[in-house]
Design a protein around this motif. Structure first.
Motif, PDB file in Angstrom:
ATOM      1  N   CYS A  58       0.931  -1.435  -0.484  1.00 12.25           N
ATOM      2  CA  CYS A  58       0.290  -0.048  -0.510  1.00 12.25           C
ATOM      3  C   CYS A  58       0.556   1.514   0.105  1.00 12.25           C
ATOM      4  O   CYS A  58       0.254   2.713  -0.198  1.00 12.25           O
ATOM      5  CB  CYS A  58      -0.624   0.087   1.257  1.00 12.25           C
ATOM      6  SG  CYS A  58      -2.101  -1.122   0.788  1.00 12.25           S
ATOM      7  N   GLY A  59       2.221   1.065   0.520  1.00 12.38           N
ATOM      8  CA  GLY A  59       3.058   2.624   0.503  1.00 12.38           C
ATOM      9  C   GLY A  59       3.585   2.211   1.920  1.00 12.38           C
ATOM     10  O   GLY A  59       2.713   2.522   2.198  1.00 12.38           O
ATOM     11  N   ALA A  60       4.831   3.083   1.806  1.00  8.86           N
ATOM     12  CA  ALA A  60       5.246   3.406   3.245  1.00  8.86           C
ATOM     13  C   ALA A  60       6.198   4.189   3.233  1.00  8.86           C
ATOM     14  O   ALA A  60       6.938   4.205   2.292  1.00  8.86           O
ATOM     15  CB  ALA A  60       4.896   2.105   3.791  1.00  8.86           C
ATOM     16  N   VAL A  61       6.912   5.004   4.111  1.00  6.27           N
ATOM     17  CA  VAL A  61       7.554   6.031   4.094  1.00  6.27           C
ATOM     18  C   VAL A  61       8.916   5.652   5.318  1.00  6.27           C
ATOM     19  O   VAL A  61       8.573   4.696   6.151  1.00  6.27           O
ATOM     20  CB  VAL A  61       7.264   7.348   4.532  1.00  6.27           C
ATOM     21  CG1 VAL A  61       8.974   8.438   4.753  1.00  6.27           C
ATOM     22  CG2 VAL A  61       6.647   8.340   4.342  1.00  6.27           C
ATOM     23  N   THR A  62      10.191   4.938   4.260  1.00  8.41           N
ATOM     24  CA  THR A  62      11.328   4.609   5.194  1.00  8.41           C
ATOM     25  C   THR A  62      12.556   5.264   4.752  1.00  8.41           C
ATOM     26  O   THR A  62      12.056   6.595   3.863  1.00  8.41           O
ATOM     27  CB  THR A  62      10.868   3.107   3.975  1.00  8.41           C
ATOM     28  OG1 THR A  62      12.169   3.454   2.782  1.00  8.41           O
ATOM     29  CG2 THR A  62      10.240   1.885   3.910  1.00  8.41           C
ATOM     30  N   ALA A  63      13.105   4.800   5.335  1.00 13.38           N
ATOM     31  CA  ALA A  63      14.527   5.713   5.986  1.00 13.38           C
ATOM     32  C   ALA A  63      15.750   4.770   6.443  1.00 13.38           C
ATOM     33  O   ALA A  63      15.510   3.758   7.062  1.00 13.38           O
ATOM     34  CB  ALA A  63      13.958   6.867   6.542  1.00 13.38           C
ATOM     35  N   VAL A  64      16.881   5.265   5.765  1.00 12.49           N
ATOM     36  CA  VAL A  64      18.171   4.617   6.009  1.00 12.49           C
ATOM     37  C   VAL A  64      18.159   4.709   8.117  1.00 12.49           C
ATOM     38  O   VAL A  64      18.239   6.397   7.803  1.00 12.49           O
ATOM     39  CB  VAL A  64      19.420   4.187   5.586  1.00 12.49           C
ATOM     40  CG1 VAL A  64      20.630   3.568   5.893  1.00 12.49           C
ATOM     41  CG2 VAL A  64      18.961   3.787   3.909  1.00 12.49           C
ATOM     42  N   ILE A  65      18.920   4.212   8.738  1.00 16.55           N
ATOM     43  CA  ILE A  65      18.784   4.634   9.994  1.00 16.55           C
ATOM     44  C   ILE A  65      20.461   3.820  10.399  1.00 16.55           C
ATOM     45  O   ILE A  65      21.019   2.657  10.558  1.00 16.55           O
ATOM     46  CB  ILE A  65      17.834   4.062  11.528  1.00 16.55           C
ATOM     47  CG1 ILE A  65      16.855   4.533  10.907  1.00 16.55           C
ATOM     48  CG2 ILE A  65      18.308   4.441  12.528  1.00 16.55           C
ATOM     49  CD1 ILE A  65      15.458   4.182  12.168  1.00 16.55           C
ATOM     50  N   ASP A  66      21.095   5.462  10.446  1.00 13.34           N
ATOM     51  CA  ASP A  66      22.671   4.518  10.673  1.00 13.34           C
ATOM     52  C   ASP A  66      23.103   5.157  12.238  1.00 13.34           C
ATOM     53  O   ASP A  66      22.870   6.195  12.538  1.00 13.34           O
ATOM     54  CB  ASP A  66      23.179   5.191   9.674  1.00 13.34           C
ATOM     55  CG  ASP A  66      23.790   5.018   7.702  1.00 13.34           C
ATOM     56  OD1 ASP A  66      23.560   3.149   8.210  1.00 13.34           O
ATOM     57  OD2 ASP A  66      24.049   5.551   7.287  1.00 13.34           O
ATOM     58  N   ARG A  67      24.149   4.641  12.564  1.00 14.58           N
ATOM     59  CA  ARG A  67      24.974   4.909  13.686  1.00 14.58           C
ATOM     60  C   ARG A  67      26.501   6.065  13.222  1.00 14.58           C
ATOM     61  O   ARG A  67      26.965   4.991  12.043  1.00 14.58           O
ATOM     62  CB  ARG A  67      25.586   3.625  14.863  1.00 14.58           C
ATOM     63  CG  ARG A  67      24.530   3.678  15.365  1.00 14.58           C
ATOM     64  CD  ARG A  67      24.034   4.065  16.700  1.00 14.58           C
ATOM     65  NE  ARG A  67      25.095   4.586  17.449  1.00 14.58           N
ATOM     66  CZ  ARG A  67      25.214   4.049  18.727  1.00 14.58           C
ATOM     67  NH1 ARG A  67      24.232   2.812  18.676  1.00 14.58           N
ATOM     68  NH2 ARG A  67      26.082   4.243  19.614  1.00 14.58           N
ATOM     69  N   ASP A  68      26.952   6.777  13.688  1.00 15.30           N
ATOM     70  CA  ASP A  68      27.743   7.304  13.930  1.00 15.30           C
ATOM     71  C   ASP A  68      29.167   8.040  14.888  1.00 15.30           C
ATOM     72  O   ASP A  68      28.169   9.061  15.326  1.00 15.30           O
ATOM     73  CB  ASP A  68      28.181   9.186  12.629  1.00 15.30           C
ATOM     74  CG  ASP A  68      28.670   9.662  12.285  1.00 15.30           C
ATOM     75  OD1 ASP A  68      30.033   8.958  12.050  1.00 15.30           O
ATOM     76  OD2 ASP A  68      28.366  10.876  11.472  1.00 15.30           O
ATOM     77  N   GLY A  69      28.867   6.878  14.947  1.00 12.94           N
ATOM     78  CA  GLY A  69      29.797   7.500  16.705  1.00 12.94           C
ATOM     79  C   GLY A  69      28.609   7.075  17.814  1.00 12.94           C
ATOM     80  O   GLY A  69      28.111   6.348  17.736  1.00 12.94           O
ATOM     81  N   ASP A  70      28.513   7.538  18.499  1.00 12.09           N
ATOM     82  CA  ASP A  70      26.931   7.600  19.324  1.00 12.09           C
ATOM     83  C   ASP A  70      25.771   8.358  18.802  1.00 12.09           C
ATOM     84  O   ASP A  70      25.240   8.403  19.027  1.00 12.09           O
ATOM     85  CB  ASP A  70      27.866   8.803  20.758  1.00 12.09           C
ATOM     86  CG  ASP A  70      26.528   8.546  21.875  1.00 12.09           C
ATOM     87  OD1 ASP A  70      26.375   7.628  21.800  1.00 12.09           O
ATOM     88  OD2 ASP A  70      26.028   9.563  21.863  1.00 12.09           O
TER      89      ASP A  70
END
Length: 356
Positions: A96-108
């Protein structure tokens, strides 16, 4: 990876359900929304009818897994480290559709980037990316504290049951059935005497029929006060089920005004005066009772309004007699009776005239 720091927070939000003029139903959903720099992230994504994966009706184990995913303590559900930020409020199906995003860690720090509209396992950033949204860099301590509170049981509570009090049993029964259809529990009673306090604490609103006198209403309110419950009290405008459902949705909306899209509605002088805080699609539906007490309804406006005040001209035939207007956005709903003024006092709802 460079990005200025943004603040991260969480806030209770609601996707208003309802019985629409064409007979279709929208499911009521309570959820926890993401607040970025003091503003709901959902408001940055055009006029999107969606909820976060942190919904109150999600089973506890799945809710915990969703939070752990956002904390990067669990594997991302989609390829490329992508997480669902908002999904379909009806079925939560990616198709049906979704908003997605990449979640990263950069240090803390935690970084949300590459937002996209996605209907398949792989996202096409060039075609469906939300260009100009993000990346957002969040301080790790604040981010973990906000999401960790959900795991500690501090999720904003919801009360999705309604108590219906009135003389017309048939109307109350139809209203209860309609509310249950969209995911809101409803109980019918003559009063609240003798109801245990723990049961009263489960109600988010009380709906009084038009025949219920002030003495009876005051007695019900005292029962809730003794139970320590701040319950919303709704005075039924008319024996029109879609209007009553909309009144219940309006009463259950406890979001701060600054975090709502739709904030004002008044109807008089052949026009509706509408206030919105951010560009969004607004649908206005007029309901009236004819001479035989039958319900008539018509959609009188459906379009995107910019933030601010607007005047929407109405067909006088649609709002003659005893009539009411229901205004809807993806997130909330307002109800107003049609008053017989001259419409010249713009008041707080004044603004540009909206066009069909």
């Amino acid at each position: 990876m460079s990005a200025e720091y943004a603040t991260f927070g969480l806030a209770p939000a609601m996707r208003a359900g309802g019985v629409l003029a064409d007979g279709a139903c929208q499911i009521h959903r309570d959820f926890v929304d993401f607040v970025v720099d003091g503003r709901p992230l959902l408001f940055r994504l055009s006029d999107l009818d969606a909820v976060s994966p942190l919904a109150s009706d999600v089973p506890p184990a799945i809710f915990t897994e969703q939070v752990r995913g956002l904390l990067l303590e669990a594997e991302a559900p989609l390829p490329g480290g992508r997480h669902i930020i908002y999904g379909c409020p009806e079925c939560a199906d990616l198709a049906c559709g979704a908003v997605t995003a990449v979640i990263d860690r950069d240090g803390d720090d935690y970084i949300w980037r590459d937002f996209a509209w996605q209907t398949a396992p792989q996202a096409d950033l060039e075609l469906n990316g939300y260009h100009g949204t993000g990346p957002f860099r969040f301080r790790g301590e604040d981010y973990r504290q906000a999401l960790g509170a959900l795991l500690d049981g501090d999720a904003p509570g919801t009360r999705r049951r309604v108590l219906l009090i009135g003389a017309r049993v048939a109307v109350r029964a139809r209203l209860a059935a309609a509310l249950r259809t969209i995911g809101i529990g409803a109980d019918i009673a003559h009063d609240a005497d003798g109801v245990p306090a723990e049961e009263l604490r489960g109600y988010g609103a009380v709906v009084f029929g038009r025949a219920v006198g002030e003495e009876q209403r005051a007695a019900v309110r005292r029962c809730f006060e003794r139970a320590g419950v701040d319950v919303a009290c709704v005075a039924a405008l008319a024996p029109v089920v879609p209007v009553l459902v909309a009144q219940v949705e309006q009463a259950l909306d406890r979001c701060p005004v600054e975090r709502r899209r739709l904030t004002g509605l008044a109807v008089s002088g052949g026009e509706a005066r509408v206030e919105v805080t951010t560009p969004c699609r607004v649908r206005l539906t007029a309901y009236r009772l004819d001479r035989l007490n039958r319900t008539r309804s018509v959609d009188v406006f459906d379009g995107v309004l910019e933030g601010g005040g607007h005047r929407v001209p109405l067909d006088t035939g649609a709002v003659k007699g005893e009539a009411f207007v229901v205004a809807r956005t993806a997130g909330n709903v307002l109800v107003a009776p049609v008053t017989r003024g001259d419409g010249r006092d713009g008041g707080e709802h004044g603004g540009d005239r909206a066009r069909h």
